[in-house]
Design a protein around this motif. Structure first.
Motif, PDB file in Angstrom:
ATOM      1  N   VAL A 275      -1.855   3.674  -4.423  1.00  0.00           N
ATOM      2  CA  VAL A 275      -1.416   2.486  -5.150  1.00  0.00           C
ATOM      3  C   VAL A 275      -1.483   1.302  -4.192  1.00  0.00           C
ATOM      4  O   VAL A 275      -0.887   1.336  -3.115  1.00  0.00           O
ATOM      5  CB  VAL A 275       0.021   2.648  -5.689  1.00  0.00           C
ATOM      6  N   VAL A 276      -2.233   0.283  -4.579  1.00  0.00           N
ATOM      7  CA  VAL A 276      -2.413  -0.907  -3.734  1.00  0.00           C
ATOM      8  C   VAL A 276      -2.102  -2.143  -4.560  1.00  0.00           C
ATOM      9  O   VAL A 276      -2.666  -2.322  -5.643  1.00  0.00           O
ATOM     10  CB  VAL A 276      -3.844  -0.981  -3.165  1.00  0.00           C
ATOM     11  N   ALA A 277      -1.202  -2.974  -4.055  1.00  0.00           N
ATOM     12  CA  ALA A 277      -0.818  -4.211  -4.742  1.00  0.00           C
ATOM     13  C   ALA A 277      -0.412  -3.937  -6.185  1.00  0.00           C
ATOM     14  O   ALA A 277      -0.744  -4.686  -7.102  1.00  0.00           O
ATOM     15  CB  ALA A 277      -1.951  -5.234  -4.684  1.00  0.00           C
ATOM     16  N   GLY A 278       0.307  -2.822  -6.380  1.00  0.00           N
ATOM     17  CA  GLY A 278       0.832  -2.486  -7.695  1.00  0.00           C
ATOM     18  C   GLY A 278      -0.131  -1.799  -8.631  1.00  0.00           C
ATOM     19  O   GLY A 278       0.234  -1.489  -9.769  1.00  0.00           O
TER      20      GLY A 278
ATOM     21  N   ASN B  40     -11.144   4.043   3.532  1.00  0.00           N
ATOM     22  CA  ASN B  40     -12.009   3.952   2.353  1.00  0.00           C
ATOM     23  C   ASN B  40     -11.244   4.229   1.061  1.00  0.00           C
ATOM     24  O   ASN B  40     -11.533   3.634   0.012  1.00  0.00           O
ATOM     25  CB  ASN B  40     -13.183   4.920   2.480  1.00  0.00           C
ATOM     26  N   LEU B  41     -10.266   5.120   1.115  1.00  0.00           N
ATOM     27  CA  LEU B  41      -9.457   5.402  -0.066  1.00  0.00           C
ATOM     28  C   LEU B  41      -8.575   4.207  -0.412  1.00  0.00           C
ATOM     29  O   LEU B  41      -8.426   3.846  -1.581  1.00  0.00           O
ATOM     30  CB  LEU B  41      -8.593   6.638   0.170  1.00  0.00           C
ATOM     31  N   ILE B  42      -7.997   3.573   0.603  1.00  0.00           N
ATOM     32  CA  ILE B  42      -7.146   2.408   0.372  1.00  0.00           C
ATOM     33  C   ILE B  42      -7.973   1.243  -0.180  1.00  0.00           C
ATOM     34  O   ILE B  42      -7.494   0.480  -1.028  1.00  0.00           O
ATOM     35  CB  ILE B  42      -6.438   2.007   1.684  1.00  0.00           C
TER      36      ILE B  42
ATOM     37  N   VAL C 156       0.857  -1.189   0.000  1.00  0.00           N
ATOM     38  CA  VAL C 156       0.000   0.000   0.000  1.00  0.00           C
ATOM     39  C   VAL C 156       0.892   1.236   0.000  1.00  0.00           C
ATOM     40  O   VAL C 156       1.803   1.347   0.824  1.00  0.00           O
ATOM     41  CB  VAL C 156      -0.920   0.032   1.246  1.00  0.00           C
ATOM     42  N   ARG C 157       0.638   2.143  -0.935  1.00  0.00           N
ATOM     43  CA  ARG C 157       1.383   3.402  -0.967  1.00  0.00           C
ATOM     44  C   ARG C 157       0.423   4.563  -1.208  1.00  0.00           C
ATOM     45  O   ARG C 157      -0.184   4.668  -2.268  1.00  0.00           O
ATOM     46  CB  ARG C 157       2.468   3.391  -2.034  1.00  0.00           C
ATOM     47  N   VAL C 158       0.277   5.391  -0.201  1.00  0.00           N
ATOM     48  CA  VAL C 158      -0.567   6.593  -0.276  1.00  0.00           C
ATOM     49  C   VAL C 158       0.373   7.786  -0.364  1.00  0.00           C
ATOM     50  O   VAL C 158       1.233   7.972   0.505  1.00  0.00           O
ATOM     51  CB  VAL C 158      -1.463   6.696   0.981  1.00  0.00           C
ATOM     52  N   SER C 159       0.236   8.579  -1.410  1.00  0.00           N
ATOM     53  CA  SER C 159       1.176   9.670  -1.650  1.00  0.00           C
ATOM     54  C   SER C 159       0.467  11.016  -1.777  1.00  0.00           C
ATOM     55  O   SER C 159      -0.353  11.200  -2.692  1.00  0.00           O
ATOM     56  CB  SER C 159       1.984   9.403  -2.924  1.00  0.00           C
ATOM     57  N   ALA C 160       0.770  11.930  -0.866  1.00  0.00           N
ATOM     58  CA  ALA C 160       0.266  13.309  -0.903  1.00  0.00           C
ATOM     59  C   ALA C 160      -1.249  13.361  -1.112  1.00  0.00           C
ATOM     60  O   ALA C 160      -1.758  14.172  -1.879  1.00  0.00           O
ATOM     61  CB  ALA C 160       0.983  14.103  -1.994  1.00  0.00           C
ATOM     62  N   VAL C 161      -1.959  12.492  -0.398  1.00  0.00           N
ATOM     63  CA  VAL C 161      -3.400  12.366  -0.610  1.00  0.00           C
ATOM     64  C   VAL C 161      -4.188  13.373   0.223  1.00  0.00           C
ATOM     65  O   VAL C 161      -3.971  13.525   1.423  1.00  0.00           O
ATOM     66  CB  VAL C 161      -3.868  10.931  -0.294  1.00  0.00           C
TER      67      VAL C 161
ATOM     68  N   GLY D  56     -10.534   1.570  -2.055  1.00  0.00           N
ATOM     69  CA  GLY D  56     -11.161   1.940  -3.326  1.00  0.00           C
ATOM     70  C   GLY D  56     -12.639   2.216  -3.207  1.00  0.00           C
ATOM     71  O   GLY D  56     -13.355   2.245  -4.213  1.00  0.00           O
ATOM     72  N   ILE D  57     -13.120   2.432  -1.995  1.00  0.00           N
ATOM     73  CA  ILE D  57     -14.536   2.770  -1.783  1.00  0.00           C
ATOM     74  C   ILE D  57     -14.768   4.247  -2.087  1.00  0.00           C
ATOM     75  O   ILE D  57     -15.846   4.650  -2.518  1.00  0.00           O
ATOM     76  CB  ILE D  57     -14.944   2.431  -0.338  1.00  0.00           C
ATOM     77  N   ASP D  58     -13.748   5.053  -1.872  1.00  0.00           N
ATOM     78  CA  ASP D  58     -13.789   6.488  -2.144  1.00  0.00           C
ATOM     79  C   ASP D  58     -12.557   6.836  -2.974  1.00  0.00           C
ATOM     80  O   ASP D  58     -11.624   6.038  -3.104  1.00  0.00           O
ATOM     81  CB  ASP D  58     -13.812   7.263  -0.817  1.00  0.00           C
ATOM     82  N   ARG D  59     -12.555   8.036  -3.540  1.00  0.00           N
ATOM     83  CA  ARG D  59     -11.416   8.486  -4.344  1.00  0.00           C
ATOM     84  C   ARG D  59     -10.851   9.772  -3.755  1.00  0.00           C
ATOM     85  O   ARG D  59     -11.598  10.604  -3.240  1.00  0.00           O
ATOM     86  CB  ARG D  59     -11.840   8.724  -5.795  1.00  0.00           C
ATOM     87  N   PRO D  60      -9.533   9.967  -3.850  1.00  0.00           N
ATOM     88  CA  PRO D  60      -8.943  11.189  -3.310  1.00  0.00           C
ATOM     89  C   PRO D  60      -9.236  12.404  -4.185  1.00  0.00           C
ATOM     90  O   PRO D  60      -9.463  12.266  -5.387  1.00  0.00           O
ATOM     91  CB  PRO D  60      -7.443  10.873  -3.295  1.00  0.00           C
TER      92      PRO D  60
END
Length: 228
Positions: free
Chosen positions: A63-66, A49-51, A2-7, A53-57
């Motif tokens: 990026v999750v699992a590539g 929820n963002l991780i 899991v990679r969350v960047s500047a969200v 994919g229930i919501d969008r930033p």
């Protein structure tokens, strides 16, 4: 994993603007168990929820699992979620007219990733893993809160997802049952699943190897437990 960047995530409430997340960065790996903590309104559930994919930033990338979730259409995102992320809700969200086994089989049917003849045997295996195989043909309403949460975890694992997100999974359980559920999540992480859990319970968070604290929509602290 899991990679969350500047969200960032902004919501409009009439003429007002509410910033639920502000420039959040977070990385979590396979086999890692992470507790996301913070006061009510700090952005914990929004991040989960963002991780999932229930919501969008509103800005930034997840990026999750590539897979960069921002590159997926709604239909492709739903299909991706069914294969990649297991979601455990605080209030279980089991369908009341389906048996426990049928609830666990439902994600397999929706994703099509498990052959029909294999679905019930896999559901029974998962229910046995969480300790409630004997309740497979019961309706959710006949189960205790702890049993329903175990069923919800089994359902979340139906398609063998590499990532599991859990929103207050022990919030409605007594101490002993909550401890058993936490043991299950620890075991999943030890087996290689990336587990991210939102919790407001201090004693629960203290058992988790890594704690990410949110405050006002930002990461205020990211700490790992010191081994005894």
């Amino acid at each position: 994993m899991v990679r969350v960047s500047a969200v960032s995530r902004t919501y409009r409430l009439g003429t007002a603007v509410f910033e639920a997340l502000r420039g959040v960065d977070l990385t979590a790996h396979a086999g890692e168990f992470v507790a996301i903590v913070g006061r009510s309104g700090s952005g914990k559930s929004t991040l989960l929820n963002l991780i999932a994919g229930i919501d969008r930033p509103s800005a930034g990338s997840v990026v999750v699992a590539g897979t960069d979730l921002g590159q997926l259409s709604e239909n492709r995102l739903a299909a991706w979620r069914g294969r990649t992320v297991g979601v455990v809700f605080q209030f279980f969200q089991l369908l009341p007219t389906l048996t426990v086994a049928e609830n666990v089989m439902l994600p397999m049917e929706l994703s099509g990733g498990v052959p029909g003849a294999r679905r019930r045997p896999r559901a029974l295996e998962l229910l046995d893993q969480v300790g409630i195989a004997a309740l497979a043909d019961k309706l959710p309403s006949t189960l205790s809160g702890g049993e329903q949460q175990r069923a919800a975890i089994a359902r979340a694992l139906a398609n063998d997802p590499p990532v599991l997100v859990a929103d207050e999974p022990t919030g409605n359980l007594d101490a002993a049952t909550g401890d058993a559920v936490l043991n299950l999540l620890e075991g999943l992480a030890a087996a290689g699943t990336c587990v991210l859990m939102v919790t407001h319970e201090r004693d629960i968070a203290e058992r988790v190897p890594r704690t990410v604290t949110l405050a006002d929509g930002r990461v205020a602290q990211d700490t790992e437990a010191v081994p005894c």
